[in-house]
Scaffold this motif. Structure first.
Motif, PDB file in Angstrom:
ATOM      1  N   ARG A 154       1.022  -1.307  -0.073  1.00 46.69           N
ATOM      2  CA  ARG A 154      -0.115  -0.062  -0.102  1.00 46.69           C
ATOM      3  C   ARG A 154       0.861   1.411   0.061  1.00 46.69           C
ATOM      4  O   ARG A 154       0.568   2.290  -0.876  1.00 46.69           O
ATOM      5  CB  ARG A 154      -1.015  -0.024   1.372  1.00 46.69           C
ATOM      6  N   SER A 155       2.077   1.267   0.808  1.00 46.35           N
ATOM      7  CA  SER A 155       2.747   2.381   0.864  1.00 46.35           C
ATOM      8  C   SER A 155       3.528   2.569  -0.427  1.00 46.35           C
ATOM      9  O   SER A 155       3.817   3.832  -1.010  1.00 46.35           O
ATOM     10  CB  SER A 155       3.748   2.329   1.943  1.00 46.35           C
ATOM     11  N   ALA A 156       4.082   1.629  -1.220  1.00 47.28           N
ATOM     12  CA  ALA A 156       4.558   1.728  -2.669  1.00 47.28           C
ATOM     13  C   ALA A 156       3.586   2.283  -3.576  1.00 47.28           C
ATOM     14  O   ALA A 156       3.915   3.179  -4.386  1.00 47.28           O
ATOM     15  CB  ALA A 156       5.022   0.170  -2.941  1.00 47.28           C
ATOM     16  N   THR A 157       2.211   1.582  -3.492  1.00 51.35           N
ATOM     17  CA  THR A 157       1.211   2.357  -4.339  1.00 51.35           C
ATOM     18  C   THR A 157       0.974   3.503  -4.302  1.00 51.35           C
ATOM     19  O   THR A 157       0.746   4.489  -4.950  1.00 51.35           O
ATOM     20  CB  THR A 157      -0.154   1.358  -4.229  1.00 51.35           C
ATOM     21  N   LEU A 158       0.929   4.158  -2.911  1.00 48.21           N
ATOM     22  CA  LEU A 158       0.649   5.617  -2.712  1.00 48.21           C
ATOM     23  C   LEU A 158       1.891   6.358  -3.163  1.00 48.21           C
ATOM     24  O   LEU A 158       1.585   7.449  -3.624  1.00 48.21           O
ATOM     25  CB  LEU A 158       0.631   5.704  -1.154  1.00 48.21           C
ATOM     26  N   GLN A 195       3.128  10.407  -9.714  1.00 49.25           N
ATOM     27  CA  GLN A 195       2.567  10.665 -11.011  1.00 49.25           C
ATOM     28  C   GLN A 195       1.690  11.763 -10.887  1.00 49.25           C
ATOM     29  O   GLN A 195       1.908  12.590 -11.918  1.00 49.25           O
ATOM     30  CB  GLN A 195       1.470   9.405 -11.420  1.00 49.25           C
ATOM     31  N   HIS A 196       0.924  12.115  -9.800  1.00 50.42           N
ATOM     32  CA  HIS A 196       0.463  13.340  -9.638  1.00 50.42           C
ATOM     33  C   HIS A 196       1.436  14.576  -9.598  1.00 50.42           C
ATOM     34  O   HIS A 196       0.828  15.701 -10.294  1.00 50.42           O
ATOM     35  CB  HIS A 196      -0.373  13.490  -8.201  1.00 50.42           C
ATOM     36  N   SER A 220       7.680   3.346   2.013  1.00 53.82           N
ATOM     37  CA  SER A 220       7.952   1.909   1.695  1.00 53.82           C
ATOM     38  C   SER A 220       9.283   1.536   1.749  1.00 53.82           C
ATOM     39  O   SER A 220       9.955   0.404   1.998  1.00 53.82           O
ATOM     40  CB  SER A 220       7.604   1.667   0.269  1.00 53.82           C
ATOM     41  N   SER A 221      10.292   2.362   1.401  1.00 52.38           N
ATOM     42  CA  SER A 221      11.926   2.311   1.608  1.00 52.38           C
ATOM     43  C   SER A 221      12.396   1.759   2.968  1.00 52.38           C
ATOM     44  O   SER A 221      13.154   0.917   3.016  1.00 52.38           O
ATOM     45  CB  SER A 221      12.421   3.298   1.206  1.00 52.38           C
ATOM     46  N   ASN A 222      11.892   2.366   4.086  1.00 58.25           N
ATOM     47  CA  ASN A 222      12.232   2.277   5.450  1.00 58.25           C
ATOM     48  C   ASN A 222      11.424   0.918   5.811  1.00 58.25           C
ATOM     49  O   ASN A 222      12.220   0.079   6.454  1.00 58.25           O
ATOM     50  CB  ASN A 222      11.620   3.081   6.298  1.00 58.25           C
ATOM     51  N   LYS A 269      -8.275  11.561   0.483  1.00 58.93           N
ATOM     52  CA  LYS A 269      -8.009  10.173   0.084  1.00 58.93           C
ATOM     53  C   LYS A 269      -6.588   9.563   0.622  1.00 58.93           C
ATOM     54  O   LYS A 269      -6.483   8.614   1.410  1.00 58.93           O
ATOM     55  CB  LYS A 269      -8.013   9.818  -1.214  1.00 58.93           C
ATOM     56  N   TRP A 270      -5.675  10.510   0.392  1.00 60.20           N
ATOM     57  CA  TRP A 270      -4.118  10.216   0.643  1.00 60.20           C
ATOM     58  C   TRP A 270      -4.137  10.406   2.258  1.00 60.20           C
ATOM     59  O   TRP A 270      -3.031   9.746   2.726  1.00 60.20           O
ATOM     60  CB  TRP A 270      -3.047  11.081  -0.077  1.00 60.20           C
TER      61      TRP A 270
END
Length: 117
Positions: A11-15, A21-22, A43-45, A92-93
């Motif tokens: 989920r964190s990678a998708t975010l 992109q935004h 996601s990296s951590n 949402k975010w």
């Protein structure tokens, strides 16, 4: 367990991907840079923590990821106020960062509880 199997990592990678992109065409370079870094940091951590050899190190990096959730949430509020993100998308975010933070807290708790046995 591999970090790639964790829902919180997915989920964190998708975010992070959605945020990259935004903000791709944003001219607010400072804000764009900072928000992309904090989103990527989550996601990296998680990944770095899971690749460490000790539970203590893993938990430390999960706390870093949790901190990055807060940092990103703060930046989203600012992005909303300066018109870089719509209210709908910001909300949402923001909700997603809150949920990721709760998931990380649960994961930290589970690792700490397993170490106490």
């Amino acid at each position: 367990m591999k970090f790639e199997n964790l829902d919180v990592w997915k989920r964190s990678a998708t975010l992070a991907i959605a945020i990259f992109q935004h903000f791709k065409s944003s001219r607010e370079y400072c804000l764009k840079d900072q928000i992309k870094r904090s989103s990527l940091s989550i996601s990296s951590n998680i990944a770095e923590g899971y690749e460490r050899m000790s539970s203590k190190d893993c938990v430390r990096f999960l706390y870093y990821a949790k901190g990055s959730c807060g940092e990103l949430r703060s930046q989203l509020y600012i992005s909303l106020q300066v018109g870089e993100v719509s209210t709908e998308l910001a909300n949402k975010w923001i909700i997603e960062t809150q949920e990721l933070s709760m998931m990380l807290a649960g994961l930290i708790r589970a690792i700490n509880n397993a170490n106490q046995r």
